[in-house]
Design an enzyme around this catalytic site. Structure first.
Site, PDB file in Angstrom:
ATOM      1  N   HIS A 113     -41.841 -28.335   9.793  1.00 34.23           N
ATOM      2  CA  HIS A 113     -41.487 -27.355   8.761  1.00 34.23           C
ATOM      3  C   HIS A 113     -40.035 -26.891   8.871  1.00 34.23           C
ATOM      4  O   HIS A 113     -39.503 -26.306   7.937  1.00 34.23           O
ATOM      5  CB  HIS A 113     -42.451 -26.159   8.780  1.00 34.23           C
ATOM      6  CG  HIS A 113     -42.305 -25.233   9.941  1.00 34.23           C
ATOM      7  ND1 HIS A 113     -43.164 -25.224  11.014  1.00 34.23           N
ATOM      8  CD2 HIS A 113     -41.413 -24.253  10.199  1.00 34.23           C
ATOM      9  CE1 HIS A 113     -42.808 -24.287  11.869  1.00 34.23           C
ATOM     10  NE2 HIS A 113     -41.739 -23.676  11.387  1.00 34.23           N
ATOM     11  N   ASP A 152     -47.197 -31.072  12.173  1.00 29.88           N
ATOM     12  CA  ASP A 152     -46.018 -30.205  12.201  1.00 29.88           C
ATOM     13  C   ASP A 152     -45.061 -30.587  13.334  1.00 29.88           C
ATOM     14  O   ASP A 152     -44.479 -29.726  13.990  1.00 29.88           O
ATOM     15  CB  ASP A 152     -46.418 -28.730  12.324  1.00 29.88           C
ATOM     16  CG  ASP A 152     -45.298 -27.796  11.883  1.00 29.88           C
ATOM     17  OD1 ASP A 152     -44.349 -28.265  11.223  1.00 29.88           O
ATOM     18  OD2 ASP A 152     -45.357 -26.591  12.215  1.00 29.88           O
ATOM     19  N   SER A 232     -39.033 -21.608  15.934  1.00 32.24           N
ATOM     20  CA  SER A 232     -39.854 -22.768  15.596  1.00 32.24           C
ATOM     21  C   SER A 232     -39.220 -24.063  16.092  1.00 32.24           C
ATOM     22  O   SER A 232     -38.034 -24.318  15.849  1.00 32.24           O
ATOM     23  CB  SER A 232     -40.052 -22.862  14.086  1.00 32.24           C
ATOM     24  OG  SER A 232     -40.881 -21.823  13.631  1.00 32.24           O
TER      25      SER A 232
END
Length: 380
Positions: A113, A152, A232
């Site tokens: 992402h 992901d 992230s």
């Protein structure tokens, strides 16, 4: 320094008294010197113990020191979608995230992402500019190598190598993690480079369905180490400085604090190996269609039943039949479809033991070897 005053004796004092007084004074000086030396030694020993204790309890800093050089910040060139016309015709911008180097030739792991909206120039994937900022501030150009949105996980590749060798992260295993173990999250939250936060493992197997990620087949590591926007893709490490997870998400809300999640490294590494080799991920194929059957009586639990078996599939070859109830999958109990999907994994060629109950009531164990799916079959 010690200053000892000795009163002079008068000439009328006897030799015996003078000798005794001199001896007493000498003894007093020796005792005072010994006491001072002992006190100095005790103070030095105390300082050594204090310094040693300080070093001993810096295990979090030691772990961060070991892993930090391999951690990077990613700035990804993106194009925001237009308000009226779809596609990437909108305003240009940038997204940021974190990552860590896994090879000396410049491969970097991050979340899908983080790079999913990289600019697509000329219709070709991965042509959007990515700037990699090393832990020491060095900036290097890169591009998206490959990614798998379902897990992901993504790989970014440096397009220009630095003059000195790249620091490579040490990869650990998440299989033996226990709730309560110390972990450290590294990355660049909110554009704050080189940030280190620490906490404990709150859960080693939080299912995606529990946290609103119903499209994720794998489980998550839950931690109270602070993970925010920009973290992230960064590593979650153990006290040996080994990467045991990829920081991915946090729960947000006014009454929510200290609930963050990471992809277990054992799960991620299966994906990474396929991305490095094939630039895509091929899901394992069994050839079973199954459905969760809700309990019909109070006190019963839900069950997973086989509703279809593809001809020529590994499941058919192993003896799986329509109407079978799946009791265990990969030696773990099964109560819902999710239990099976999360345990199939991301690599094929391994043998999975399935415990079944026939419609006749007979219970048996069957071994099914996963394969790559046929060309006309898509496995999600």
């Amino acid at each position: 320094a010690l200053v000892v005053a000795v009163r002079p004796w008068s000439s009328h004092s006897s030799g015996h008294h003078a000798t005794a007084a001199t001896a007493a004074a000498a003894s007093a000086v020796a005792a005072a010197v010994a006491s001072a030396v002992a006190a100095a030694h005790d103070e030095q020993e105390s300082n050594c113990i204090s310094e040693s204790a300080t070093r001993q309890f810096q295990f979090l800093a030691d772990a961060a020191d070991k892993a930090s050089p391999s951690v990077v910040n990613l700035t990804v060139d993106v194009q925001q979608r237009g308000a009226v016309i779809g596609g990437f015709g909108g305003t240009r911008g940038a997204a940021t995230g974190s990552g860590f180097i896994i090879s000396e030739d410049g491969l970097i792991v991050t979340n899908a992402h983080v790079v999913a909206h990289s600019a697509q120039m000329g219709g070709r994937f991965g042509q959007g500019a990515v700037t990699v900022t090393m832990w020491d501030g060095t900036k290097l150009p890169a591009s998206v190598h490959s990614m798998d949105q379902q897990s992901d996980v993504a790989l970014v590749k440096l397009t220009k190598m630095p003059a000195k060798p790249l620091p490579v992260a040490s990869i650990g295993s998440s299989a033996l993690l226990r709730p309560g173990e110390w972990v450290v999250a590294l990355g660049s939250p909110l554009h704050l480079m080189n940030t280190v936060t620490a906490g404990i493992v709150s859960s080693v197997a939080r299912q995606g369905s529990e946290i609103g990620m119903t499209d994720k087949r794998h489980e998550f590591i839950q931690t109270d180490a602070a993970i925010n926007g920009g973290n992230s893709g960064g590593p979650l490490i153990n006290l040996d400085g080994e990467v045991i997870g990829i920081n991915t998400a946090k729960l947000a809300g006014q009454q929510v604090s200290g609930i963050s999640f990471a992809i277990p490294m054992d799960t991620a590494w299966q994906v990474i190996k396929q991305l490095r080799t094939n630039r895509t991920v091929v899901r394992p194929y069994l050839g079973i269609k199954f459905s969760t059957a809700l309990p019909t009586r109070r006190g019963d639990s839900s069950e997973v039943r086989v509703v279809g078996v593809s001809p020529g599939s590994p499941a058919e070859g192993a003896g799986v039949k329509i109407g079978d109830t799946i009791l265990q999958f990969d030696n773990k109990p099964v109560k819902s479809n999710r239990d099976i999907l999360e345990r199939i994994g991301y690599s094929y060629g391994r043998t999975i033991t399935i415990r079944l109950r026939r419609e006749s009531g007979e219970v048996m164990d069957l071994n099914v070897e996963t394969t790559a799916p046929p060309r006309n079959v898509r496995v999600d």
